[in-house]
Design an enzyme around this catalytic site. Structure first.
Site, PDB file in Angstrom:
ATOM      1  N   ASN A   1       6.732 -18.022 -75.467  1.00 18.53           N
ATOM      2  CA  ASN A   1       5.828 -18.385 -74.370  1.00 18.53           C
ATOM      3  C   ASN A   1       5.198 -19.760 -74.651  1.00 18.53           C
ATOM      4  OD1 ASN A   1       3.662 -18.618 -72.600  1.00 18.53           O
ATOM      5  ND2 ASN A   1       3.125 -16.445 -72.697  1.00 18.53           N
TER       6      ASN A   1
ATOM      7  N   LYS B   1       1.392 -20.336 -74.634  1.00 19.17           N
ATOM      8  CA  LYS B   1       0.646 -20.041 -75.864  1.00 19.17           C
ATOM      9  C   LYS B   1       0.704 -21.238 -76.809  1.00 19.17           C
ATOM     10  CE  LYS B   1       1.063 -14.979 -75.922  1.00 19.17           C
ATOM     11  NZ  LYS B   1       1.565 -13.825 -76.691  1.00 19.17           N
TER      12      LYS B   1
ATOM     13  N   ASP C   1      -0.837 -11.865 -80.039  1.00 18.78           N
ATOM     14  CA  ASP C   1      -0.617 -10.797 -79.063  1.00 18.78           C
ATOM     15  C   ASP C   1      -1.885 -10.688 -78.245  1.00 18.78           C
ATOM     16  OD1 ASP C   1       1.529  -8.835 -78.289  1.00 18.78           O
ATOM     17  OD2 ASP C   1      -0.251  -7.583 -78.229  1.00 18.78           O
TER      18      ASP C   1
ATOM     19  N   GLY D   1      -0.635 -16.920 -66.495  1.00 18.92           N
ATOM     20  CA  GLY D   1      -0.864 -15.476 -66.405  1.00 18.92           C
ATOM     21  C   GLY D   1      -1.944 -15.101 -65.394  1.00 18.92           C
TER      22      GLY D   1
ATOM     23  N   ASP E   1      -5.038 -15.950 -65.299  1.00 18.90           N
ATOM     24  CA  ASP E   1      -6.166 -16.888 -65.254  1.00 18.90           C
ATOM     25  C   ASP E   1      -6.788 -17.076 -63.863  1.00 18.90           C
ATOM     26  OD1 ASP E   1      -6.179 -17.311 -67.942  1.00 18.90           O
ATOM     27  OD2 ASP E   1      -5.249 -19.287 -67.888  1.00 18.90           O
TER      28      ASP E   1
ATOM     29  N   HIS F   1     -10.648 -15.879 -75.246  1.00 16.55           N
ATOM     30  CA  HIS F   1     -10.246 -14.958 -76.314  1.00 16.55           C
ATOM     31  C   HIS F   1      -9.420 -15.702 -77.369  1.00 16.55           C
ATOM     32  CE1 HIS F   1      -7.376 -15.401 -73.159  1.00 16.55           C
ATOM     33  NE2 HIS F   1      -6.467 -14.585 -73.657  1.00 16.55           N
TER      34      HIS F   1
HETATM   35  P1  IMP Z   1       2.179 -10.869 -75.076  1.00 15.71           P
HETATM   36  O1  IMP Z   1       3.296 -11.852 -75.100  1.00 15.71           O
HETATM   37  O2  IMP Z   1       2.610  -9.446 -75.229  1.00 15.71           O
HETATM   38  O3  IMP Z   1       1.069 -11.249 -76.017  1.00 15.71           O
HETATM   39  O4  IMP Z   1       1.617 -10.916 -73.590  1.00 15.71           O
HETATM   40  C1  IMP Z   1       0.502 -11.619 -73.243  1.00 15.71           C
HETATM   41  C2  IMP Z   1       0.309 -11.490 -71.719  1.00 15.71           C
HETATM   42  O5  IMP Z   1      -1.079 -11.301 -71.474  1.00 15.71           O
HETATM   43  C3  IMP Z   1       0.696 -12.789 -71.016  1.00 15.71           C
HETATM   44  O6  IMP Z   1       2.041 -12.743 -70.592  1.00 15.71           O
HETATM   45  C4  IMP Z   1      -0.276 -12.810 -69.857  1.00 15.71           C
HETATM   46  O7  IMP Z   1       0.183 -11.977 -68.827  1.00 15.71           O
HETATM   47  C5  IMP Z   1      -1.525 -12.173 -70.452  1.00 15.71           C
HETATM   48  N1  IMP Z   1      -2.397 -13.184 -71.071  1.00 15.71           N
HETATM   49  C6  IMP Z   1      -2.665 -13.344 -72.393  1.00 15.71           C
HETATM   50  N2  IMP Z   1      -3.492 -14.393 -72.577  1.00 15.71           N
HETATM   51  C7  IMP Z   1      -3.721 -14.892 -71.370  1.00 15.71           C
HETATM   52  C8  IMP Z   1      -4.517 -15.995 -70.938  1.00 15.71           C
HETATM   53  O8  IMP Z   1      -5.122 -16.759 -71.709  1.00 15.71           O
HETATM   54  N3  IMP Z   1      -4.537 -16.189 -69.604  1.00 15.71           N
HETATM   55  C9  IMP Z   1      -3.885 -15.393 -68.712  1.00 15.71           C
HETATM   56  N4  IMP Z   1      -3.116 -14.377 -69.076  1.00 15.71           N
HETATM   57  C10 IMP Z   1      -3.043 -14.117 -70.407  1.00 15.71           C
END
Ligand code: IMP
Length: 194
Positions: free
Chosen positions: A9, A12, A67, A151, A153, A178
């Protein structure tokens, strides 16, 4: 220090890279290193540590994993660790689709409280690692606003703000998010370890 980020991603990477000045954060894909992890944990920490360990085993060099997700109070903490997959079984393909689904699920709810959660794990060597987890509290709005971020936001309003995360500049989001808070905690730990 060169640090591999256990994700595909790019959002990130864009957020985390400026949070660790003096270090070079790279995506494994950008060096042709395959990385995949099936998120089968029941907590942010389990998934975070699993990602970090999987990539560490591949590169044998310092790695960082993130995560994260959005926990909505009136939905019993959903989508939580399933935020990235939310609604996929019902055809949601984009984050815009996922937001629409979330807004629909909360249509009749007046309690709009929610929290973003971010777990960060850094592994330096087989027996040395640190993990931190932080939150950003706020509410889910009724419509999308702002064009930044990624995401969820556009519908997340941090406590006390009239702008959503998507309406903040990257630096403004980092100061209260966060991920920004978790990175600050990790930086403090690193300063005493490296
Ligand atoms: P991971 O890859 O399993 O950690 O998924 C994280 C998911 O949480 C992302 O794909 C977003 O949908 C959501 N997410 C995490 N951090 C953010 C952020 O800072 N803004 C908006 N969505 C977030």
């Amino acid at each position: 220090m060169k640090i591999y980020l256990a994700t595909g991603n790019r959002h990130k990477l864009d957020e985390l890279a400026p949070m660790f000045p003096g270090h070079q954060i790279v995506l494994p894909a950008d060096e042709g290193i395959p990385f995949a992890f099936e998120e089968n944990g029941t907590t942010y920490f389990e998934n975070c540590f699993g990602k970090a360990r999987t990539l560490f085993d591949a590169v044998r060099a310092p790695v960082l994993a993130d995560d994260s997700g959005l926990s909505v109070f009136c939905l019993g903490g959903a989508p939580g660790i399933y935020s990235a997959r939310y609604g996929k079984e019902d055809g949601c393909q984009t984050s815009g689709d996922q937001i629409d689904r979330l807004l629909k699920a909360m249509e009749r709810e007046n309690d709009r409280r929610a929290a973003f959660v971010c777990c960060l794990t850094m592994i330096f060597s087989p027996y040395r690692f640190v993990t931190v987890q932080e939150t950003a509290e706020g509410v889910i709005g009724r419509t999308k606003s702002g064009s930044g971020g990624f995401g969820y936001d556009p519908v997340f309003y941090p406590t006390g703000s009239s702008r959503s995360f998507a309406g903040l500049s990257p630096a403004e989001k980092a100061a209260v998010s966060h991920r920004g808070k978790a990175a600050a905690a990790l930086r403090r730990l690193l300063s005493g370890m490296l």
